[in-house]
Design an enzyme around this catalytic site. Structure first.
Site, short mmCIF file in Angstrom:
data_model
loop_
_atom_site.label_atom_id
_atom_site.label_comp_id
_atom_site.label_asym_id
_atom_site.label_seq_id
_atom_site.Cartn_x
_atom_site.Cartn_y
_atom_site.Cartn_z
N GLU A 1 -11.51 -30.32 57.79
CA GLU A 1 -11.66 -28.89 57.99
C GLU A 1 -13.15 -28.57 57.97
OE1 GLU A 1 -10.47 -26.23 54.84
OE2 GLU A 1 -10.69 -27.80 53.35
N ASN B 1 -0.80 -23.51 54.47
CA ASN B 1 -1.56 -24.39 53.58
C ASN B 1 -1.41 -23.86 52.15
OD1 ASN B 1 -3.65 -26.44 52.85
ND2 ASN B 1 -4.80 -24.60 52.28
N GLU B 2 -1.05 -24.74 51.26
CA GLU B 2 -0.99 -24.43 49.82
C GLU B 2 -0.33 -23.07 49.56
OE1 GLU B 2 -4.93 -25.09 48.15
OE2 GLU B 2 -4.55 -27.25 48.10
O1 AHR Z 1 -10.17 -29.78 50.19
C1 AHR Z 1 -10.73 -28.57 49.81
C2 AHR Z 1 -9.69 -27.46 49.69
O2 AHR Z 1 -8.81 -27.75 48.66
C3 AHR Z 1 -8.80 -27.26 50.86
O3 AHR Z 1 -9.38 -26.44 51.82
C4 AHR Z 1 -7.61 -26.58 50.27
O4 AHR Z 1 -6.42 -26.81 50.99
C5 AHR Z 1 -7.58 -27.11 48.88
O5 AHR Z 1 -7.42 -26.10 47.96
#
Ligand code: AHR
Length: 857
Positions: A272, A595-596
């Site tokens: 990312e 995500n999460e």
């Molecule tokens: O890897 C860093 C961050 O950690 C990511 O963006 C997120 O998904 C997680 O909290």
């Protein structure tokens, strides 16, 4: 070869009293001699030089090396005693009272496994009081005691009949004489082999000797090989103590039992835009603030060039827009330009512009000239002292926006430097004239020479990991902090000039989106990985949740995104992909929803968000597997993405067992992010070993865990927004962290099928996994998180021979890290290992990851 078992007539009485019949192993070494065992001699052989081996027991019995006995690499500690025939190390006096119970142990490693070779003995006048030895008659290890000090005495022999000694393999031999039970016992590698009756209550009166025996009144039974860590005890050492002497237990690999099939996705990658991973990282663009949006108030990272009497200014200009997506231009205003002067714009890049020898850079920019400004322009790469590395000419500029291109090629032999700027300048412009610039871009050679491509060294490092999947495009970056700043994929495709860029609010800097959806997908493809495409699912980092009534457009966006990735070139978005240069669909099999989302306390993920995405995607693309980012009950996801972070390596290592009892009939799992967050900007060896231990567990559970990816993958060392990352770099060079090398080793040692393995005994510092590959390859991965080396017996059940292979080891100071200055401080080394049987001993160094790659048959 001499026969060593005598039953002379004179000894008949002794034979009748003490014939050496075997005793059930369980009866041995129970400490029946009464008094507690006490160490009376201990020779570590760690001196490594000289002719004296100190007695570490405190009883003052140093050994003297004789006949040229020397030193070699130890199995315990750095050194061992190296012997060839006629060489030994002997004390001045007896050390053991052989009329009483005693225990004697030694590590031995033989160069040759034929003939009598005695490792430890104590001289009588005619024979030794005991022989811890390899017997020439049987070819087996043994503890031999002759009933009295005569070659005519009866020999009691406790032997290891099942173990065929292999040259070059360390064995831990322990012999026990129990005067109360009247037995002798032999242990190999901590395991009792045999106990036999022995009646031998005589005291050897001569010196203790290492590396020979004594027979017929003379030294004999010389050793060819190495001996290490010899200990002598009065009394019977209990079985537990003998096991402890043998080190860290044993590893059995059951090659005759099929474990889970390993997944092609077993080890993956995750990228990312964080830490300038894309811009200023893997996206090879060298010009910073290409789209002039990093600041709305000033042209940051640009400066005016005004040399030799020239006077000029630069400014952001919205009144001469470049295009609707990028409506800001960079205005150069020349107020004075005397002959020989120079006016222009300079860009400082991402923490400098890297310049390397014999390299061709591709420059492009748009320019528009005002009145009395027509060029020519000169583009150059220069350092801060005005050293020019490369130049190119643009003959003229016109009054409308035109794209100009040029190549800048550096000479051979120049140094690689980072302290450079890109300058576009003129020496021919009237005072008061202006010119406008936009989309100034400079690319070095890219991976696979792809236009708008990726940085070669970083791609090579990622490719060397052989990731089975690439989870893209984030993370927090996908979500954004707000609904205005999530990764809106439709704004990241098409020509770079029409990409508006966006505020990377998750990580606090502007993203120009030159690294857009297509580039993420192509990156995965270029390293042979399938993309795992994460789609925005209506939840942002600041806690905003798109209400159910407003979610449908986001679901449609996800469907469009999937169509862009895999739709035929005749479909709406498939056609856009084709127009963008990639007619073929990508190999997409997994889509992750959000995500999460366990952070969403509102319950919307389970309540309606996941179901809406799941239903729509499954309806349109039933072949796709859908990943949930937390547990859901409203639908059954195909896979659940679990994330593991801890600054304690032990915690992550302990997570190796997380999936041992997971239901095999429910969703599979993927560990989309994991890391030990210890060390910055990249991690420590201790962290890497914790992660490697964790990965052994995930591999063992490959039937339920489809893959794992470290996070974050990349960090520009000048701009870390996250503490601990896998690969660090500046503009010029890059390096892998210990975690990188650990992952690489694990990736290189994935067979096709897990071979169930178990560790027996030991102190809990070891983790292991094994796998096999057709054609006779066994991979054994062992992590030793302990602070001392672990010498372990390895048993490959179901294998008859090992014809050789390699041992790759990552080890060092647990706190050690790699860096730009010391990129390989912690990096693996590989050595060949020789042929052996299916059982062998191996030493796993303290704080290490070892991969044994063995040709087995
Ligand atoms: O890897 C860093 C961050 O950690 C990511 O963006 C997120 O998904 C997680 O909290």
């Amino acid at each position: 070869m001499r026969r060593r078992i005598f039953v002379p007539a004179a000894a008949l009485a002794l034979v009748l009293l003490g014939a050496p019949s075997a005793i059930a192993p369980s009866a041995a070494s129970t400490g029946s001699a009464g008094s507690a065992p006490s160490l009376v001699g201990y020779w570590k052989f760690d001196e490594g030089a000289g002719t004296t081996a100190a007695d570490s027991s405190g009883h003052g019995h140093p050994l003297t090396l004789q006949g040229g006995a020397s030193w070699t690499t130890g199995v315990i500690g750095p050194h061992a005693l190296a012997l060839t025939p006629q060489q030994d190390a002997a004390a001045a006096t007896p050390v053991i009272d052989t009329s009483q119970s005693f225990t004697v142990s030694a590590w031995v490693n033989l160069a040759s496994t034929t003939g009598y070779q005695t490792f430890v003995s104590e001289d009588g006048t005619q024979v030794s009081g005991f022989y811890l030895q390899l017997r020439g008659d049987t070819g087996r290890f043994a503890l031999t005691r002759i009933a009295y000090d005569s070659t005519a005495g009866y020999a009691a022999i406790a032997s290891a009949s099942a173990i065929v000694p292999q040259p070059g393999v360390w064995y831990m031999l322990t012999g026990v004489y129990d005067a109360t039970a009247q037995t002798v016992s032999l242990y190999v590698d901590g395991q009792l082999q045999q106990t036999v009756h022995a009646l031998a209550p005589w005291s050897a009166t001569g010196p203790l000797a290492v590396g020979r025996g004594f027979y017929n009144g003379a030294p004999t039974d010389w050793v060819s090989g190495s001996i290490d860590d010899v200990r002598a005890y009065s009394g019977v050492l209990p079985a537990s103590g003998i096991r402890a002497l043998a080190g860290n237990g044993s590893i059995t690999v059951h090659e005759n039992q099929a474990g889970p099939t390993l997944n092609s996705t077993q080890l993956g990658a995750f990228l990312e835009e964080i830490n300038h991973s894309g811009d200023g990282g893997i996206y090879a663009e060298l010009v910073r603030n290409r789209d002039l949006k990093e600041s709305s108030s000033s042209p940051v990272y640009y400066s005016a060039v005004q040399d030799n009497g020239a006077a000029a200014t630069i400014a952001l200009d919205t009144s001469t827009p470049f295009n609707s997506a990028n409506p800001v231009s960079l205005k150069l205003s020349v107020s004075s330009l005397p002959a020989g002067g120079r006016a222009g714009i300079a860009n400082a890049g991402y923490f400098g512009i890297p310049v390397t020898p014999a390299t061709t850079y591709h420059l492009s920019f748009y320019a528009k000239a005002g009145a009395s400004f027509s060029g020519p322009l000169t583009a150059s790469l220069e350092n801060s002292d005005g050293q020019v590395w490369a130049t190119a000419k643009i003959p003229a500029v016109t009054a409308s926006w035109v794209r100009y291109t040029a190549t800048l090629t550096t000479a051979r032999g120049i140094p690689a430097t980072l302290d450079n700027r890109l300058i576009i300048s003129t020496s021919a412009a009237a005072a008061g004239s202006s010119a406008w610039f936009a989309m100034v871009s400079l690319f070095p050679p890219t991976y696979d020479n792809t236009p708008n491509g990726l940085r070669v060294d970083l791609m090579e490092k990622i490719a060397a990991l052989h990731p089975g999947y690439f989870r893209i495009p984030g993370g927090n970056y996908l979500e954004g902090d707000t609904l205005a700043t999530y990764f809106n994929w439709k704004n990241t495709i098409g020509p770079i000039t029409s990409r508006p860029g966006h505020d990377n609010s998750a990580w606090g800097y502007w993203s120009q989106d030159g690294m857009g959806l297509l580039e993420y997908l192509e990156m995965a493809e270029e390293v042979g990985a399938q993309p795992i495409l994460a789609v925005f699912a209506g939840y942002t980092l600041n806690g905003s949740v798109v209400p159910q009534s407003q979610l449908a457009p986001y679901v449609q966006d996800a469907l469009d995104e999937i169509q862009y990735a895999i739709g035929p070139a005749t479909s709406t978005y498939g056609a856009m992909r084709a127009a963008d240069g990639h007619p073929a669909p990508f190999s997409l099999h997994y889509v992750e929803v959000g995500n999460e989302d366990f952070f969403d306390a509102s319950g919307s993920y389970n309540g309606y968000r996941f179901p809406m995405f799941y239903d729509a995607i499954k309806a349109a693309y039933p072949q796709l597997k859908i990943i949930a980012t937390t547990n859901v009950t409203s639908r059954t996801p195909d896979v659940i993405d679990d994330h593991y972070y801890s600054n304690d390596p032990s915690v992550i290592a302990g997570d190796a067992h997380s999936y041992d009892t997971t239901s095999r009939s429910g969703p599979k799992h993927i560990v989309g992010e994991y890391a030990v967050t210890q060390g910055a900007p990249t991690g420590t060896l201790a962290g890497a070993l914790g992660e490697a231990a964790f990965l052994t567990g995930l591999e063992r559970d490959a039937d339920v865990v489809i893959g794992a990816s470290y996070a974050p993958l990349l960090v520009n060392v000048n701009a870390d927004s996250w503490p601990t990352n896998l690969i660090g770099y500046d503009g010029l060079t890059s390096y892998g962290s210990p975690s990188y090398y650990a992952q690489r080793m694990l990736g290189d040692s994935l067979g096709t099928t897990v071979a169930p393995s178990q560790i027996v005994g030991g102190n809990g510092s070891l983790w292991t996994v094994a796998s096999t590959k057709a054609g006779g390859t066994t991979y054994l991965t062992v992590v030793n998180r302990g602070t001392s080396a672990a010498t372990v017996s390895v048993d490959l059940a179901g294998v008859s021979t090992v014809s050789g292979g390699t041992s790759t080891v990552l080890t060092g100071d647990p706190a050690a890290m790699n860096s730009i200055a010391h990129p390989m401080a912690v990096s693996p080394t590989t050595q060949r290992v020789g042929a052996s049987g299916s059982s062998f001993r191996h030493t796993f160094p303290a704080s290490s990851l070892t991969v044994l790659s063995l040709a087995t048959g």
